[in-house]
Design a protein around this motif. Structure first.
Motif, PDB file in Angstrom:
ATOM      1  N   ASP A  37       0.661  -0.841  -0.139  1.00 25.83           N
ATOM      2  CA  ASP A  37      -0.141   0.186   0.012  1.00 25.83           C
ATOM      3  C   ASP A  37       0.419   0.821   0.174  1.00 25.83           C
ATOM      4  O   ASP A  37       1.437   1.334   0.773  1.00 25.83           O
ATOM      5  CB  ASP A  37      -1.034  -0.114   0.990  1.00 25.83           C
ATOM      6  N   LEU A  38       0.839   2.344  -1.340  1.00 21.73           N
ATOM      7  CA  LEU A  38       2.048   2.812  -1.519  1.00 21.73           C
ATOM      8  C   LEU A  38       1.457   3.985   0.002  1.00 21.73           C
ATOM      9  O   LEU A  38       2.275   5.308   0.045  1.00 21.73           O
ATOM     10  CB  LEU A  38       2.081   3.732  -2.411  1.00 21.73           C
ATOM     11  N   GLU A  39      -0.148   4.329  -0.144  1.00 20.36           N
ATOM     12  CA  GLU A  39       0.005   5.576   0.562  1.00 20.36           C
ATOM     13  C   GLU A  39      -0.510   5.293   1.919  1.00 20.36           C
ATOM     14  O   GLU A  39      -0.003   6.169   2.353  1.00 20.36           O
ATOM     15  CB  GLU A  39      -2.019   5.257   0.277  1.00 20.36           C
ATOM     16  N   ALA A  40       0.085   3.850   2.738  1.00 23.44           N
ATOM     17  CA  ALA A  40      -0.179   4.023   3.342  1.00 23.44           C
ATOM     18  C   ALA A  40       1.673   4.096   3.886  1.00 23.44           C
ATOM     19  O   ALA A  40       1.980   4.748   5.344  1.00 23.44           O
ATOM     20  CB  ALA A  40      -0.054   2.808   4.406  1.00 23.44           C
ATOM     21  N   GLN A  41       2.516   3.712   3.147  1.00 23.07           N
ATOM     22  CA  GLN A  41       3.934   3.231   2.801  1.00 23.07           C
ATOM     23  C   GLN A  41       4.185   5.126   3.162  1.00 23.07           C
ATOM     24  O   GLN A  41       4.931   5.778   3.869  1.00 23.07           O
ATOM     25  CB  GLN A  41       4.505   3.040   2.108  1.00 23.07           C
ATOM     26  N   HIS A  42       3.689   5.846   2.237  1.00 25.28           N
ATOM     27  CA  HIS A  42       3.787   7.467   2.052  1.00 25.28           C
ATOM     28  C   HIS A  42       3.260   8.031   3.360  1.00 25.28           C
ATOM     29  O   HIS A  42       4.513   9.331   4.263  1.00 25.28           O
ATOM     30  CB  HIS A  42       3.275   7.937   1.354  1.00 25.28           C
ATOM     31  N   VAL A  43       2.443   8.131   4.389  1.00 21.93           N
ATOM     32  CA  VAL A  43       1.947   8.245   5.596  1.00 21.93           C
ATOM     33  C   VAL A  43       2.520   7.996   6.187  1.00 21.93           C
ATOM     34  O   VAL A  43       3.012   8.822   6.983  1.00 21.93           O
ATOM     35  CB  VAL A  43       0.237   7.930   5.769  1.00 21.93           C
ATOM     36  N   GLY A  55      16.425   8.432  10.549  1.00 25.17           N
ATOM     37  CA  GLY A  55      16.875   6.568  10.072  1.00 25.17           C
ATOM     38  C   GLY A  55      16.302   5.925   9.892  1.00 25.17           C
ATOM     39  O   GLY A  55      16.287   5.049   8.582  1.00 25.17           O
ATOM     40  N   ASP A  56      14.659   5.637  10.680  1.00 25.92           N
ATOM     41  CA  ASP A  56      13.883   4.749   9.655  1.00 25.92           C
ATOM     42  C   ASP A  56      12.813   5.139   8.706  1.00 25.92           C
ATOM     43  O   ASP A  56      12.361   4.574   8.322  1.00 25.92           O
ATOM     44  CB  ASP A  56      12.484   4.909  11.240  1.00 25.92           C
ATOM     45  N   ALA A  57      12.728   6.503   8.876  1.00 22.04           N
ATOM     46  CA  ALA A  57      12.387   7.050   7.684  1.00 22.04           C
ATOM     47  C   ALA A  57      13.040   6.756   6.300  1.00 22.04           C
ATOM     48  O   ALA A  57      12.485   6.424   5.516  1.00 22.04           O
ATOM     49  CB  ALA A  57      12.121   8.903   7.814  1.00 22.04           C
ATOM     50  N   VAL A  58      14.526   6.471   6.566  1.00 20.31           N
ATOM     51  CA  VAL A  58      15.330   6.615   4.965  1.00 20.31           C
ATOM     52  C   VAL A  58      14.938   4.928   5.083  1.00 20.31           C
ATOM     53  O   VAL A  58      14.485   4.401   3.524  1.00 20.31           O
ATOM     54  CB  VAL A  58      16.316   6.487   5.161  1.00 20.31           C
ATOM     55  N   LYS A  59      14.833   4.128   5.914  1.00 18.53           N
ATOM     56  CA  LYS A  59      14.469   2.334   6.087  1.00 18.53           C
ATOM     57  C   LYS A  59      13.169   1.895   5.596  1.00 18.53           C
ATOM     58  O   LYS A  59      12.834   1.572   4.884  1.00 18.53           O
ATOM     59  CB  LYS A  59      14.612   1.768   7.319  1.00 18.53           C
ATOM     60  N   GLY A  65      10.887   0.037  -2.157  1.00 19.27           N
ATOM     61  CA  GLY A  65      10.817  -0.268  -3.934  1.00 19.27           C
ATOM     62  C   GLY A  65      10.612   0.983  -4.462  1.00 19.27           C
ATOM     63  O   GLY A  65      10.737   2.559  -3.512  1.00 19.27           O
ATOM     64  N   ALA A  66      10.941   1.444  -5.322  1.00 22.12           N
ATOM     65  CA  ALA A  66      11.028   2.170  -6.747  1.00 22.12           C
ATOM     66  C   ALA A  66      10.206   2.764  -6.948  1.00 22.12           C
ATOM     67  O   ALA A  66       9.848   4.012  -6.891  1.00 22.12           O
ATOM     68  CB  ALA A  66      11.850   2.076  -7.866  1.00 22.12           C
ATOM     69  N   LYS A  67       8.937   2.351  -5.898  1.00 18.49           N
ATOM     70  CA  LYS A  67       7.932   3.269  -6.565  1.00 18.49           C
ATOM     71  C   LYS A  67       7.611   4.096  -5.795  1.00 18.49           C
ATOM     72  O   LYS A  67       7.566   5.285  -5.969  1.00 18.49           O
ATOM     73  CB  LYS A  67       6.364   2.584  -6.188  1.00 18.49           C
ATOM     74  N   LEU A  68       8.070   3.357  -3.928  1.00 19.88           N
ATOM     75  CA  LEU A  68       7.920   5.210  -3.022  1.00 19.88           C
ATOM     76  C   LEU A  68       9.098   5.952  -3.169  1.00 19.88           C
ATOM     77  O   LEU A  68       8.360   7.372  -2.894  1.00 19.88           O
ATOM     78  CB  LEU A  68       7.538   4.214  -2.005  1.00 19.88           C
ATOM     79  N   LYS A  69       9.996   5.597  -3.538  1.00 14.94           N
ATOM     80  CA  LYS A  69      11.020   6.461  -3.704  1.00 14.94           C
ATOM     81  C   LYS A  69      10.181   7.456  -5.389  1.00 14.94           C
ATOM     82  O   LYS A  69      11.151   8.558  -4.912  1.00 14.94           O
ATOM     83  CB  LYS A  69      12.545   5.489  -4.152  1.00 14.94           C
TER      84      LYS A  69
END
Length: 648
Positions: A37-43, A55-59, A65-69
């Protein structure tokens, strides 16, 4: 997946969640049902940034993956920057075109010490403010200008002198103070630091806790300035007010501890000081110091080692570090290590004793610029400028014979040329200095693109010196040098004046347009009044008069005879008698002197022309033998006659 996204979006809309931890728990609950879920990952990534968990945000973004980046590119760049990975952050932000990407790239470039790029980005942001506060951009631009000065790129700085706008906020005043300190203007820097302190204390937008946090770096900088000015007692008193343990930034905390140690007036324990300054700088990351700070901290560590009598270890470690650099070079770090290495070999000796220990090292590293300059300084300090010139000429001769272009750049480096010219001038050899500047100008005029810092100042100095030469080729080179510099910067008045001084006939109006017209300069001058007023007098304080320098008219009035004081008149003085004109001569030199006794008479006879001493003159010089005696000696050889043998 769509139902989970709708549920999360509905949750965020229907509730007023101010706790970012709750947002993360809600996002995690959604991700358990749908990991992609990209929306949840972004939030979740944004909530981690809000909590300063970079650091946790980077991880979290990298795990998406590439889509979220691609979707959270700005957040990813900012998280990398805050996590100490500034180079990666700048590379990612460079790919974006929005204003936020420019801000992140500028900050990341600043942290990677690419100050020229940071200055360019902030200048572009300031040209079109949009929603940005002008004060914030001015603060960031001032910080970049200060770092440009520290890194030796002061020519790229936006401003050199603090303006009125820099004195309105404590942040801008602090940045202006740092710029002055970097240029060596310590007095002006101290004044601006006091101004920054006063503005911070008077700020109504900061709480007492925030004020203390902002005052800490200002105080640390003040301790450094006072130490540089030699006011150690004031620095020590001020350093006692700094609680280094309360500084959140690791590098600033370490610098505060080092400054406090240096500012201490008592000698203390050198081994304890060594323990403080010898901290591994890698442990300070991600708040690691800038390069120029790391160099100074490294020198402090070596100085502490030398005070602790660790000569052998310091010599070996600096030698290993020097071997990693190409030789010769003009790198500040490498040459600084060479100075420390020479001090380690000198073993706390100075003057001639130090030279005895350092000169053998030069045989092993004959092209070490830092080592050569150290020996030159020792020669000059001991009053032996001739040996200093000979040594430096030998280095320049070896570099000039090299076929490598890099060696020639070192040979004509502004610092080396300035040193040899100064030594020539100290010995009155101005012709040698002019020839040296002429060769340096010829070399750098061939290289218009790869010019290190200081070449422009060197070319200006060369042009001015060559104007004093009577050689036609020197005059021609001066004209060409000033013309080239003026083409680079048409607003430079110094080069325009140089063109007129070198070749007034060939100077064009475009070249001299930046200079003030002569008519304007002399418009308020009255030549007739100047001539009538005579010699100009220096300005004086109110109420103070200066005597005229004109020669007064001759006084024709008869002067009264001065009376002699009674204390200077002899007891037997008779004004009716004429004084003896020989009264100032010694008694034996007067014409009335007559010696007494036998020795005196013999002495008088001896001094008379043609007289011979009598036999009664004891202790007098023997007279010259008569002519008969001399003749007899010439005939008979001066010896007694031998008896002849009988029978003949």
């Amino acid at each position: 997946m769509s139902s989970s996204v709708q549920s999360l979006a509905t949750l965020l809309k229907q509730t007023d969640i101010e706790d970012h931890e709750e947002v993360i728990r809600a996002a995690d609950a959604t991700l358990k049902q749908s990991k992609g879920d990209l929306e949840a990952q972004h939030v979740k990534a944004v909530a981690l940034l809000k909590l300063d968990r970079y650091g946790d945000a980077v991880k979290a973004i990298e795990a998406g993956g590439a889509k979220l980046k691609d979707r959270a590119r700005l957040e990813y760049a900012y998280a990398l920057y805050k996590d100490g990975k500034s180079a990666e952050a700048a590379e990612i932000a460079r790919e974006g075109s929005e204003r936020g990407y420019t801000h992140v790239e500028a900050q990341a470039s600043y942290r990677t010490e690419n100050f020229a790029r940071a200055a360019e980005l902030y200048q572009s942001l300031a040209s079109d403010l949009e929603d940005d506060a002008e004060a914030d951009l001015r603060i960031n631009s001032g910080a970049v200008d200060a770092q440009l000065e520290w890194s030796g790129q002061g020519e790229l700085a936006r401003s050199k002198k603090p303006g009125r706008a820099d004195l309105e906020a404590f942040e801008t005043a602090y940045n202006a103070a740092c710029g002055c300190i970097a240029r060596g203007e310590l007095g002006q820097g101290e004044v601006l630091l006091k101004r920054a302190r006063d503005l911070c204390n008077a700020s109504e937008d900061l709480s007492d806790e925030d004020k203390q946090a902002e005052l800490l770096p200002i105080t640390v900088q003040q301790v450094y300035v006072l130490s540089r000015l030699g006011r150690l007692e004031e620095a020590e008193t001020l350093s006692k007010n700094v609680d280094a343990r309360g500084i959140p930034d690791a590098s600033t905390r370490h610098i505060a501890q080092v400054n406090s140690t240096v500012a201490s007036s008592s000698e203390g324990n050198p081994y304890l000081a060594q323990r403080i300054v010898s901290k591994d700088l890698d442990t300070l990351k991600p708040d690691y110091p800038f390069q120029f700070q790391a160099v100074v901290l490294s020198r402090n560590r070596y100085s502490s080692d030398l005070q602790s009598l660790k000569f052998g270890g310091t010599a070996d470690s600096t030698k290993a570090s020097i071997s990693k650099y190409p030789s010769p070079n003009t790198d500040v770090v490498c040459n600084g290590l060479s100075v420390v290495n020479a001090a380690a070999h000198a073993r706390r000796q100075a003057g001639k004793e130090a030279l005895k220990q350092i000169l053998p090292v030069l045989e092993k590293r004959p092209t070490d610029v830092g080592l050569v300059l150290t020996i030159v300084q020792l020669y000059v300090s001991s009053g032996n400028a001739g040996s200093a010139i000979t040594l430096l000429e030998g280095l320049l001769r070896r570099l000039e014979q090299s076929v490598k272009e890099a060696d020639l750049d070192v040979r004509y480096a502004p610092g080396l040329v300035g040193t040899i010219v100064s030594l020539y001038h100290s010995q009155g050899r101005r012709g040698h200095g002019q020839r040296e500047l002429a060769k340096a100008a010829t070399h750098w005029r061939r290289k218009t693109k790869e010019r290190p810092a200081g070449v422009v100042q060197l070319l200006k100095a060369a042009g001015s010196a060559l104007l004093e030469s009577s050689a036609p080729d020197h005059q021609k080179l001066a004209t060409e040098t000033f013309t080239e510099l003026h083409n680079i910067d048409p607003e430079d008045r110094y080069t325009a004046a140089g063109i007129i001084a070198a070749s007034p006939q060939s100077a064009t109006s475009s070249q001299t347009s930046s200079l003030t017209a002569i008519d304007r300069l002399i418009s308020g001058v009255d030549a007739a009044s100047l001539e009538s007023d005579g010699l100009a007098q220096p300005p004086t304080a109110p109420g103070v008069t200066i005597a005229s320098r004109k020669r007064p008219a001759e006084d024709t009035k008869p002067r009264k005879a001065k009376k002699t004081r009674p204390s200077r008149i002899p007891k037997d003085y008779d004004p009716s008698k004429t004084p003896d004109p020989e009264r100032w001569l010694p008694l034996r030199d007067r014409s009335t002197y007559r010696p007494k006794g036998k020795k005196g008479k013999a002495r008088a006879n001896l001094l008379s022309q043609g007289a011979a001493p009598t036999g009664e003159s004891d202790g007098s010089r023997p007279g010259t033998p008569g002519g008969e005696v001399v003749k007899a000696k010439q005939q008979g050889g001066g010896g007694a006659k031998k008896k002849k043998k009988g029978g003949r």
